[in-house]
Motif scaffolding. Sequence first.
Motif, mmCIF file in Angstrom:
data_model
loop_
_atom_site.group_PDB
_atom_site.id
_atom_site.type_symbol
_atom_site.label_atom_id
_atom_site.label_comp_id
_atom_site.label_asym_id
_atom_site.label_seq_id
_atom_site.Cartn_x
_atom_site.Cartn_y
_atom_site.Cartn_z
ATOM 1 N N UNK A 15 -3.418 5.270 4.166
ATOM 2 C CA UNK A 15 -4.554 5.232 2.950
ATOM 3 C C UNK A 15 -5.416 6.550 2.872
ATOM 4 N N UNK A 18 -3.373 9.757 3.358
ATOM 5 C CA UNK A 18 -2.789 10.114 2.035
ATOM 6 C C UNK A 18 -3.891 10.886 1.108
ATOM 7 N N UNK A 19 -5.111 10.202 0.979
ATOM 8 C CA UNK A 19 -6.057 10.580 0.276
ATOM 9 C C UNK A 19 -6.762 12.128 0.812
ATOM 10 N N UNK A 125 -12.126 6.974 5.222
ATOM 11 C CA UNK A 125 -11.736 6.866 3.841
ATOM 12 C C UNK A 125 -12.883 7.022 2.733
ATOM 13 N N UNK A 126 -14.052 6.728 2.907
ATOM 14 C CA UNK A 126 -14.961 6.876 1.984
ATOM 15 C C UNK A 126 -15.217 8.328 1.866
ATOM 16 N N UNK A 129 -12.195 10.253 -0.095
ATOM 17 C CA UNK A 129 -12.185 9.686 -1.742
ATOM 18 C C UNK A 129 -13.272 10.341 -2.385
ATOM 19 N N UNK A 130 -14.725 10.203 -1.835
ATOM 20 C CA UNK A 130 -15.776 10.680 -2.388
ATOM 21 C C UNK A 130 -15.693 12.236 -2.523
#
Lengths: 133, 547
Positions: A15, A18-19, A125-126, A129-130
């Motif tokens: 995840x 990918x992001x 992760x954050x 995305x951010x």
Amino acid sequence: MVDEKQLHAYYENYNAALQFLVAKQNGRKMEDYLKALGYNSVAVYGMNDLGNCVVRELKDSKTVRLLYALDQGSPKLYFDIDCYKLDEVPPNKKPDIVIVTLPYLYDEIHKDIERTLGRPTISITQLVYDMDV
Amino acid sequence: MCGILGGTKKTWNYKKALNSIVHRGPDGKRINCFDDFTMGFVRLSIIDLSDNGMQPMEDTSHSVALTFNGEIYGFEPLRNDLMEKGYSFRSTTDSEVILNSYLEWGDRFVEHIDGMYAIAILDRREKKLKLFRDIAGIKPLYYYYNGRDFAYASELKAITSLINDTSLQIDNTAILDFYNFLCIPAPKTIYKDVFKLEQACELVYDYERGAVESNASFWSLKPNAEEGNEIIYDKLGTVKELVSESIGEQLVADVPVGGFLSGGMDSSIITVEALAKTDSYQTFSIGFYDHRNNELPYVRCLEEKYGFNGNKYFVKKNEFRDLYNNLKEWYDEPFADTSAYPTFIVSREAKKKCKVMLSGEGGDELFAGYPRHLRLKDFESGRKTTVDEDLEFIYQWYVFRPLPEHKKLKKRLGISDDYDMFWFLRKHYHKDLPPITRMQYMEFYTYLSDDILPKTDRVSMANSLEVRVPFLSKKLIEYAFSLSQNERCPNGILKYVLKNAYNSELPHNLINRRKEGFTIPESFFGMGVMPQERIEELFLGTKIIEK
């Protein structure tokens, strides 16, 4: 038999990776996002494949200094960068923020990292995305 | 959008009850005592921010008093009509339009209005209290009646706070219904003697005699019972005009208006139409740090096409954990739609910049947007099924426990074996309608009114945010259901009408994307556990059926 925990870990890594790819395809730079938040120096916790991606992303940055890597075990080091265990970090070399590249363990470990270093952390992760918003 | 309450007994604590719903109206509070009836109101000022809009509102002769929660759309022409008939207005509010409409047309004033509303009218000439609820059930209205005393309120917590009656008994059949439908369907609540007024209904309580005189529907949906042929172009144009008109009417406010933008077709249509009408429209979207639930890429598609940058917020797991127990506070009774959580969060973020939001609820029910709308057609294909067989097939889409477990539940709850577990679906199930129309009709009266709309009302109101639903204007509802089945859904194409009506306005990947629900990632609840099981424990303290 599928180990559910391991499967979950792989998904979390996928995840985040990918992001990260999506954000890069959208023309985003990690250094721009970190700078916008007011961070001038970072450390990377967790020298796995994702950790090395972050190092690759930031090692040549002129706006955000990558100080060193952190790893409690056997780090993969694809780049020429200092790597410390948490309790070995030189006291005069504290980063503004630590990027934790173990998304499936973040909830468990981030408080320990923050307490030991006295610095905030952000999950990979954050971050990926951010930075794409 | 506001909070209303009222009751017969002078000894009830109206102040405490009103305080329990102050989140619905932090801009003003009032309690008025009239003869044998007390009315209370908390105000969320949206139109005419002056004191002239305060309630309870009375006519000049003090013979009629009104409390009203909601908004009436396109009320200006009606106001002008009433002025021509000689009525005077102190305010520019829709509340006063309702009051004067009632004076002019009596109970039939509802035929002259469109909107979302929960209305209580005290007619002191007739010694009656009359309750009205809008045709889709957008605004909530609860009432208590023990055969003599009467109370009404916008939320269940206000009723229980008002009557403070420890003899309120739990209705075990309502608990069973919760397991069946993930909510307690109207007219029931978790308590005996406390009820929800059903959508499109008027209740009349005679406060002199202490008796409910009537509780009946003032409007019913009349769907087209034909299978029909594929839609013709002109009708697509009509749908588009009605959608545009509804959005135009629902943008009217004296406060900032924005919209929820999920990345789905309905909210995207609203956004496109709203942006064409006003420069000040802002969108609010939720993202998750998980590709399985994150819809922001679709939001960005629309933003790139129309050159705007909406507000986006990522929900974090620890934030969800902090909110988890709030479900009880928001709903007052068991309610297991987990999309309440992201809806609360996006409402909270929206309230920082706007006071009114437009939202896409209703689009799927009107235009066949759920894959399950097609399943019944497949199920019936080539054979004759009974109503019971149909309901047992349909039922599986709403429950999270298999049917055999319900027998154990009945026994545990002391409910007789012959209790009809499908009563709520059966009530609105018309076998004479073609299958897709039949599913849509049933869901208009069940899933939409008892799950989707209350979900949004409670969590938006918990943030003192008014949410309007342009797809649920009366004209659009009636028009959508006037289309034949094949006009709405030819060859099994879900949302065919909206897809074609907005084919040039929306990015094609957005039109063709798979239907997704708006919910929290399952990982937020813990691995291997269905969210509804956790919610069962939250409301009922334990799992009624242990594995």
